[in-house]
Write a protein that holds these residues in place. Structure first.
Motif, PDB file in Angstrom:
ATOM      1  N   ASP A 297      29.715 -67.717  43.916  1.00  0.00           N
ATOM      2  CA  ASP A 297      29.634 -69.171  44.062  1.00  0.00           C
ATOM      3  C   ASP A 297      28.203 -69.650  44.245  1.00  0.00           C
ATOM      4  N   GLY A 298      27.257 -68.730  44.234  1.00  0.00           N
ATOM      5  CA  GLY A 298      25.853 -69.082  44.396  1.00  0.00           C
ATOM      6  C   GLY A 298      25.380 -69.135  45.839  1.00  0.00           C
ATOM      7  N   ASN A 299      26.226 -68.710  46.780  1.00  0.00           N
ATOM      8  CA  ASN A 299      25.836 -68.676  48.196  1.00  0.00           C
ATOM      9  C   ASN A 299      24.956 -67.457  48.458  1.00  0.00           C
ATOM     10  N   LEU A 300      23.943 -67.641  49.293  1.00  0.00           N
ATOM     11  CA  LEU A 300      23.016 -66.568  49.621  1.00  0.00           C
ATOM     12  C   LEU A 300      23.274 -66.060  51.034  1.00  0.00           C
ATOM     13  N   PHE A 301      23.234 -64.746  51.178  1.00  0.00           N
ATOM     14  CA  PHE A 301      23.454 -64.083  52.461  1.00  0.00           C
ATOM     15  C   PHE A 301      22.468 -62.933  52.578  1.00  0.00           C
ATOM     16  N   TRP A 302      22.421 -62.342  53.766  1.00  0.00           N
ATOM     17  CA  TRP A 302      21.592 -61.165  54.015  1.00  0.00           C
ATOM     18  C   TRP A 302      22.456 -60.019  54.536  1.00  0.00           C
ATOM     19  N   ILE A 303      22.163 -58.809  54.060  1.00  0.00           N
ATOM     20  CA  ILE A 303      22.771 -57.587  54.575  1.00  0.00           C
ATOM     21  C   ILE A 303      21.658 -56.556  54.741  1.00  0.00           C
ATOM     22  N   LYS A 304      21.923 -55.536  55.530  1.00  0.00           N
ATOM     23  CA  LYS A 304      20.947 -54.444  55.670  1.00  0.00           C
ATOM     24  C   LYS A 304      21.118 -53.492  54.490  1.00  0.00           C
ATOM     25  N   TRP A 305      20.021 -53.108  53.883  1.00  0.00           N
ATOM     26  CA  TRP A 305      20.114 -52.173  52.767  1.00  0.00           C
ATOM     27  C   TRP A 305      19.839 -50.738  53.218  1.00  0.00           C
ATOM     28  N   CYS A 306      19.249 -50.578  54.435  1.00  0.00           N
ATOM     29  CA  CYS A 306      19.036 -49.239  54.968  1.00  0.00           C
ATOM     30  C   CYS A 306      19.204 -49.261  56.483  1.00  0.00           C
ATOM     31  N   ASP A 307      19.487 -48.079  57.042  1.00  0.00           N
ATOM     32  CA  ASP A 307      19.624 -47.989  58.496  1.00  0.00           C
ATOM     33  C   ASP A 307      18.269 -47.684  59.129  1.00  0.00           C
TER      34      ASP A 307
ATOM     35  N   LYS B 106      19.083 -60.150  45.341  1.00  0.00           N
ATOM     36  CA  LYS B 106      18.082 -61.140  44.942  1.00  0.00           C
ATOM     37  C   LYS B 106      16.679 -60.754  45.380  1.00  0.00           C
ATOM     38  N   LYS B 107      16.514 -60.353  46.648  1.00  0.00           N
ATOM     39  CA  LYS B 107      15.199 -59.924  47.112  1.00  0.00           C
ATOM     40  C   LYS B 107      15.339 -59.108  48.390  1.00  0.00           C
ATOM     41  N   ILE B 108      14.286 -58.354  48.680  1.00  0.00           N
ATOM     42  CA  ILE B 108      14.247 -57.498  49.870  1.00  0.00           C
ATOM     43  C   ILE B 108      13.215 -58.054  50.842  1.00  0.00           C
ATOM     44  N   LYS B 109      13.565 -58.028  52.110  1.00  0.00           N
ATOM     45  CA  LYS B 109      12.640 -58.378  53.182  1.00  0.00           C
ATOM     46  C   LYS B 109      12.804 -57.316  54.261  1.00  0.00           C
ATOM     47  N   ASN B 110      11.845 -56.390  54.320  1.00  0.00           N
ATOM     48  CA  ASN B 110      11.903 -55.251  55.241  1.00  0.00           C
ATOM     49  C   ASN B 110      13.181 -54.453  54.988  1.00  0.00           C
ATOM     50  N   ASP B 111      14.053 -54.298  55.988  1.00  0.00           N
ATOM     51  CA  ASP B 111      15.285 -53.531  55.778  1.00  0.00           C
ATOM     52  C   ASP B 111      16.484 -54.432  55.466  1.00  0.00           C
ATOM     53  N   TRP B 112      16.207 -55.670  55.077  1.00  0.00           N
ATOM     54  CA  TRP B 112      17.252 -56.634  54.720  1.00  0.00           C
ATOM     55  C   TRP B 112      17.236 -56.901  53.222  1.00  0.00           C
ATOM     56  N   LEU B 113      18.421 -57.146  52.680  1.00  0.00           N
ATOM     57  CA  LEU B 113      18.588 -57.475  51.267  1.00  0.00           C
ATOM     58  C   LEU B 113      19.301 -58.814  51.159  1.00  0.00           C
ATOM     59  N   MET B 114      18.700 -59.757  50.441  1.00  0.00           N
ATOM     60  CA  MET B 114      19.373 -61.027  50.161  1.00  0.00           C
ATOM     61  C   MET B 114      20.314 -60.808  48.985  1.00  0.00           C
TER      62      MET B 114
ATOM     63  N   MET C 183      14.896 -56.808  40.222  1.00  0.00           N
ATOM     64  CA  MET C 183      15.984 -55.926  40.579  1.00  0.00           C
ATOM     65  C   MET C 183      16.842 -55.682  39.338  1.00  0.00           C
ATOM     66  N   HIS C 184      17.138 -54.439  39.107  1.00  0.00           N
ATOM     67  CA  HIS C 184      17.907 -54.071  37.924  1.00  0.00           C
ATOM     68  C   HIS C 184      19.314 -53.608  38.296  1.00  0.00           C
ATOM     69  N   ILE C 185      19.809 -54.070  39.407  1.00  0.00           N
ATOM     70  CA  ILE C 185      21.146 -53.715  39.879  1.00  0.00           C
ATOM     71  C   ILE C 185      22.066 -54.911  39.657  1.00  0.00           C
ATOM     72  N   PHE C 186      23.250 -54.678  39.102  1.00  0.00           N
ATOM     73  CA  PHE C 186      24.211 -55.754  38.873  1.00  0.00           C
ATOM     74  C   PHE C 186      24.763 -56.301  40.188  1.00  0.00           C
ATOM     75  N   SER C 187      25.209 -55.398  41.051  1.00  0.00           N
ATOM     76  CA  SER C 187      25.756 -55.820  42.343  1.00  0.00           C
ATOM     77  C   SER C 187      25.659 -54.671  43.338  1.00  0.00           C
ATOM     78  N   VAL C 188      25.957 -54.995  44.595  1.00  0.00           N
ATOM     79  CA  VAL C 188      25.946 -53.985  45.642  1.00  0.00           C
ATOM     80  C   VAL C 188      27.270 -54.014  46.387  1.00  0.00           C
ATOM     81  N   GLY C 189      27.639 -52.870  46.928  1.00  0.00           N
ATOM     82  CA  GLY C 189      28.811 -52.764  47.786  1.00  0.00           C
ATOM     83  C   GLY C 189      28.359 -52.444  49.194  1.00  0.00           C
ATOM     84  N   PHE C 190      29.129 -52.903  50.181  1.00  0.00           N
ATOM     85  CA  PHE C 190      28.760 -52.671  51.566  1.00  0.00           C
ATOM     86  C   PHE C 190      30.003 -52.711  52.431  1.00  0.00           C
ATOM     87  N   ASP C 191      29.922 -52.105  53.593  1.00  0.00           N
ATOM     88  CA  ASP C 191      31.018 -52.069  54.551  1.00  0.00           C
ATOM     89  C   ASP C 191      30.903 -53.287  55.459  1.00  0.00           C
TER      90      ASP C 191
END
Length: 73
Positions: free
Chosen positions: A50-60, A37-45, A1-9
């Motif tokens: 602080d090094g905590n990992l979470f999941w958000i949706k990257w597409c609807d 960090k990585k993509i799994k289907n329509d989810w983005l880790m 992934m070549h993105i520094f960060s992502v924004g989300f609502d």
């Protein structure tokens, strides 16, 4: 992934513990960057500053992007 960060609502696309709609929700820190960090289907880790990992949706369900991409700080 070549993105520094992502924004989300956080109200529409909250941080989750697992890539599932029924997974536990965590509050986002508005002062943090969330790095992809990585993509799994329509989810983005993402990793917070602080090094905590979470999941958000990257597409609807229609395939439209539901995050903002930031290439640098």
């Amino acid at each position: 992934m070549h993105i520094f960060s992502v924004g989300f609502d956080q109200s529409k696309n909250p941080l989750r513990a697992e890539p599932e709609d029924s997974s536990k929700i965590f509050p986002a820190n508005e002062d943090y960057f969330y790095s992809p960090k990585k993509i799994k289907n329509d989810w983005l880790m993402v990793e917070d500053e602080d090094g905590n990992l979470f999941w958000i949706k990257w597409c609807d369900k229609k395939g439209n992007l539901s995050i903002e991409l930031y290439y640098d700080a």
